[in-house]
Design a protein around this motif. Structure first.
Motif, short mmCIF file in Angstrom:
data_model
loop_
_atom_site.label_atom_id
_atom_site.label_comp_id
_atom_site.label_asym_id
_atom_site.label_seq_id
_atom_site.Cartn_x
_atom_site.Cartn_y
_atom_site.Cartn_z
N GLU A 138 0.84 -1.19 0.00
CA GLU A 138 0.00 0.00 0.00
C GLU A 138 0.88 1.25 0.00
O GLU A 138 1.80 1.35 0.82
CB GLU A 138 -0.88 -0.03 1.26
N HIS A 139 0.61 2.18 -0.91
CA HIS A 139 1.38 3.43 -0.94
C HIS A 139 0.51 4.58 -1.42
O HIS A 139 -0.52 4.38 -2.04
CB HIS A 139 2.59 3.30 -1.87
N TYR A 252 -3.02 3.69 -3.28
CA TYR A 252 -3.10 2.46 -4.06
C TYR A 252 -2.72 1.26 -3.20
O TYR A 252 -1.69 1.27 -2.53
CB TYR A 252 -2.14 2.55 -5.25
N HIS A 329 -0.07 3.09 -10.78
CA HIS A 329 -0.12 1.62 -10.96
C HIS A 329 1.22 1.06 -11.44
O HIS A 329 1.59 -0.06 -11.08
CB HIS A 329 -1.34 1.17 -11.77
N MET A 332 3.52 0.81 -8.47
CA MET A 332 3.09 -0.33 -7.66
C MET A 332 3.54 -1.66 -8.27
O MET A 332 3.92 -2.59 -7.55
CB MET A 332 1.55 -0.33 -7.51
N GLU A 335 6.98 -2.11 -7.21
CA GLU A 335 7.02 -2.45 -5.78
C GLU A 335 6.77 -3.95 -5.61
O GLU A 335 7.46 -4.63 -4.84
CB GLU A 335 5.92 -1.72 -5.00
N ARG A 711 7.75 8.54 -5.03
CA ARG A 711 6.29 8.44 -4.98
C ARG A 711 5.64 9.79 -5.25
O ARG A 711 4.43 9.93 -5.17
CB ARG A 711 5.83 7.88 -3.63
#
Ligand code: MTE
Ligand code: MOS
Length: 729
Positions: A138-139, A252, A329, A332, A335, A711
């Motif tokens: 989650e970020h 997200y 997205h 993510m 990540e 980010r």
């Protein structure tokens, strides 16, 4: 001709107590001074709703909002007259960020407690998805304003016509929008307003809705004085009050299995709309339906909102609400790859949509749409020499670090379900007896190459040499309302409308020549500048001769063409539907270098693989990919609009920094062609996609080089240096 200047609000939020124009009026050479009281029609700009006045009434809601328009003999005089106008304000507390706007007790600027619009997508059961997931990430991500920085600022000339009509010359992507707005503001029916699109020095979305606001000024002054009026914005004025890309905050959350497969996506997308709704709801909608990316995921929950603030109204910019969510997205996905110890290419391949899969809105991807996503990934991987470089950059010594990063995304071409009612376009085609061809369409050229591409389509369909075709400037009196030139739609919609018209003319020619030669018109074929016998392959005559024969026989070699796009659907309750009739699929790879002493990023190389159905003009397509690539790089690492207490302070291109030729990386376009069945010769669209995935490809590369997650963009040297320092402590 008179010249216009506009008095604009110096405050982000204020009540107008009084306006005194007496002194300015008495200035020799000043012909008209107009406030909202002088507007003969409606003082509301109709876009989605009608909240924005052409000229402010009792309250101003952003720095730069128009209040008084002056028409004078020269621009200098008009600007001087502004200094003699005395406006008294009561300054009101201003709301300057998404967070402030949503705080309880904040002043309400617009909408429902500062919320202009919400959307949601509900697919499957995310709670269940997250319960099942082996890993959850989650970020939160933040994206900035972006200014279009077109070469030509906004502007328009209004010329009174016959018996109360008006002609508008406008730099615009949307002549029909301007026509409607001028009809509203002057209280004239549409058949009395003619808008001609003048050669447009770039739009990029920045000339979608705002040209209507701009053209209203000279139109009001021209009606009042009976004289032509010209209004061209200075760069400062244009920067302060014309639209921008929406700043956004995206939360997200991903759930995935240890194999890498996505099982849940939950996201919250908020955009800073500014003081009026303008296009924000549509920008938000497009962003929302793209938030889950080009990935298979059974459980998706997305919420979004457009938030009102006392800042400049934001609007369309190449990508229209999606570059923001793509940044989220694609960050993510990297990540996830990192957490699972997988390669970023692998994680994308595992989850990439395939034919038969459903998007987050439940739309099934079919072969007819044209689906080349996997090939874009593979080509980008191969052409960039991805694996060798990832390995090479693993353990780097020294202060300069290299990195390579990827992004993958999808983009719905055309207006989609949000704009079904406008998803059509017209064309007019006429062949003169010297065989030259005149073409007219309702969409606009703004540098993207539409004119060339459409002339190619006409030449191909009519079978006449390319040089014979001339596409004239877009004029609302020439073709029916064809909607806006946005959403990368011109090639499909105007291309198909022109083909429709060309087929009618071709039928007239075939009919005449068939009769003359005593053969069935069905065996005739128009191609390569002439008429051929389909069965024998024999060339019967040149195009010019066939035209001469047909005109001698009084055949009708003029036609109107029309194209209606397939209908698309969207269910407000759950966000499900067949949102767009086709998608462009893209994979970008960026190769960069970070100087860890200064935080400076140099983008060295970009590989951009686009599945655009069919490249009708590969050179122009390369131009789009390179130009869009530069804008995407600016968005990712350079461009920033700054405010101080709601007053914009980045008011020129000396402080708003965009890439120059010296900053340009090598951008290698890779063409992938999975034809869209309904597209002209299979074409989809490539107007916007070149910009959209560059920022996350670069930030993913920065992470690859330095280990630092980005980010928030732009990843300026200051931001990178601060992050590097933080990571050491
Ligand atoms: N390219 C140039 N040179 N200038 C522009 O203003 N606008 C972009 C893109 N490419 C633009 C451009 C945007 S925002 C859109 S929507 C498309 O072109 C529109 O043109 P198309 O429908 O022909 O793709
Ligand atoms: Mo482009 S943002 O759709 O004008």
């Amino acid at each position: 001709m008179l010249h216009a200047a506009v008095l604009r609000s110096p405050h982000p939020h204020a009540r107008i107590i009084s306006i005194d124009t007496k002194k300015a009026e008495s200035l020799p050479g000043v012909y008209a001074i107009c406030t909202y009281k002088d507007i003969p029609g409606k003082n509301r700009h109709h876009v989605v709703t009608e909240d924005q006045p052409f000229l402010a009434e009792d309250v101003v809601r952003h720095h730069g909002e128009a209040i008084v328009a002056v028409g004078a003999e020269s621009r200098e005089l008009a600007e001087y007259a502004l200094t003699l106008i005395d406006v008294k304000y009561e300054v009101l507390p201003a709301v300057l960020s998404i967070e402030e706007a949503l705080k309880e007790g904040s002043p309400v600027i617009g909408g429902d407690n500062n919320i202009f619009r919400r959307y949601k997508i509900r697919k499957g059961d995310v709670e269940e998805g997250f319960r099942k997931a082996d890993i959850i990430i989650e970020h939160e991500f933040k994206t900035p304003y972006q200014e279009h920085a077109y070469l030509e600022t906004n502007g328009a000339i209004a010329v009174p016509g016959n018996s109360g009509d008006i002609n508008i010359y406008s730099t615009t992507q949307c002549p029909f929008y301007v026509q409607h707005a001028i009809s509203d503001v002057l209280g004239l029916s549409l058949n009395r307003v003619r808008v001609i699109q003048t050669t447009t020095g770039g739009g990029f979305g920045g000339k979608e809705d705002v040209p209507s606001m701009v053209a209203a000024i000279p139109a009001i002054l021209a009606m009042k004085t009976g004289r032509p009026v010209k209004y061209i914005l200075s760069r400062e004025e244009d920067l302060i009050c014309m639209s921008k890309r929406h700043p956004a905050i995206i939360k997200y959350k991903l759930g995935a299995m240890s194999t890498g497969e996505l099982v849940a996506i939950e996201a919250d997308y908020k955009i800073n709309a500014g003081a009026y709704v303008t296009l924000s709801t549509i920008v938000l909608w497009r962003g929302t339906v793209h938030t889950a990316g080009p990935y298979r995921c059974p459980n998706v929950k997305i919420d979004s909102m457009a938030v009102a603030t006392n800042l400049v109204p934001c609007g369309a910019y190449r990508g229209f609400g999606t570059p923001q969510v793509i940044f989220a997205h694609e960050s993510m996905m990297d990540e996830l790859a990192l957490e699972l110890g997988m390669d970023p290419v692998e994680i994308r391949k595992i989850n990439a949509l395939r034919i038969g899969d459903e998007t987050s809105t439940g739309q099934v991807i079919t072969e007819d749409m044209g689906m080349g996503l996997m090939e874009t990934i593979e080509k980008a991987e191969e052409m960039s020499n991805w694996h060798e470089k990832r390995k090479r950059y693993e353990n780097q010594e020294g202060e300069i670090k290299k990195g390579i990063g990827m992004s993958t995304f999808m983009y719905g071409v055309g207006l989609g379900a949000g704009g079904n009612f406008m998803a059509r376009a017209g064309a007019h085609l006429q062949v003169y007896n010297d065989a030259s061809v005149l073409a007219a369409v309702g969409t606009a050229e703004m540098g993207q190459g539409m004119k060339t591409v459409l002339c190619q389509i006409v030449s191909e369909e009519l079978g006449c040499p390319f040089e014979y075709v001339n596409l004239i400037e877009t004029d609302t009196s020439r073709v029916p309302d064809s909607g806006p030139t946005v959403a990368s739609r011109a090639t499909i919609v105007s291309g198909n409308a022109l083909r429709d018209a060309a087929k009618k003319i071709k039928a007239e020619i075939h009919d005449t020549i068939g009769k003359k030669l005593g053969i069935s018109p069905d065996v005739l074929e128009s191609r390569d500048g002439g008429l051929f016998n389909k069965e024998t392959g024999e060339k019967l005559m040149d195009f010019a001769e066939s035209v001469r024969i047909a005109t001698d026989r009084r055949q009708h070699l003029a036609a109107q063409g029309w194209y209606r796009c397939p209908t698309t659907t969207f269910n407000e309750e759950n966000g499900q539907g067949d949102i767009y009739f086709t998608y462009t699929w893209v994979t970008d790879v960026a190769e960069i270098e970070v100087d860890t002493r200064t935080g400076q990023v140099k983008v060295e190389h970009i590989t951009a693989a686009h599945d655009i159905g069919k490249a009708i003009n590969p050179t122009l397509m390369e131009g789009q990919i390179q130009g869009g690539g530069a804008q995407g790089m600016g968005y990712g690492i350079m461009e920033e609009i700054l405010h101080k207490d709601g007053i914009m302070i980045t008011t020129n291109l000396s402080t708003y920094i965009i890439p120059t030729t010296l900053d340009m990386p090598d951008i290698i376009p890779v063409i992938v062609e999975y034809p869209y069945k309904e597209g002209p010769f299979g074409a989809k669209g490539v107007g916007e996609t070149p910009l959209m995935g560059i920022a996350p490809a670069i930030t993913n590369a920065i992470r690859n080089a330095t280990g630092i997650p980005i980010r928030e963009i732009p990843a300026t040297p200051e931001r990178i240096l601060a992050a590097l320092k933080n990571s050491k402590t």
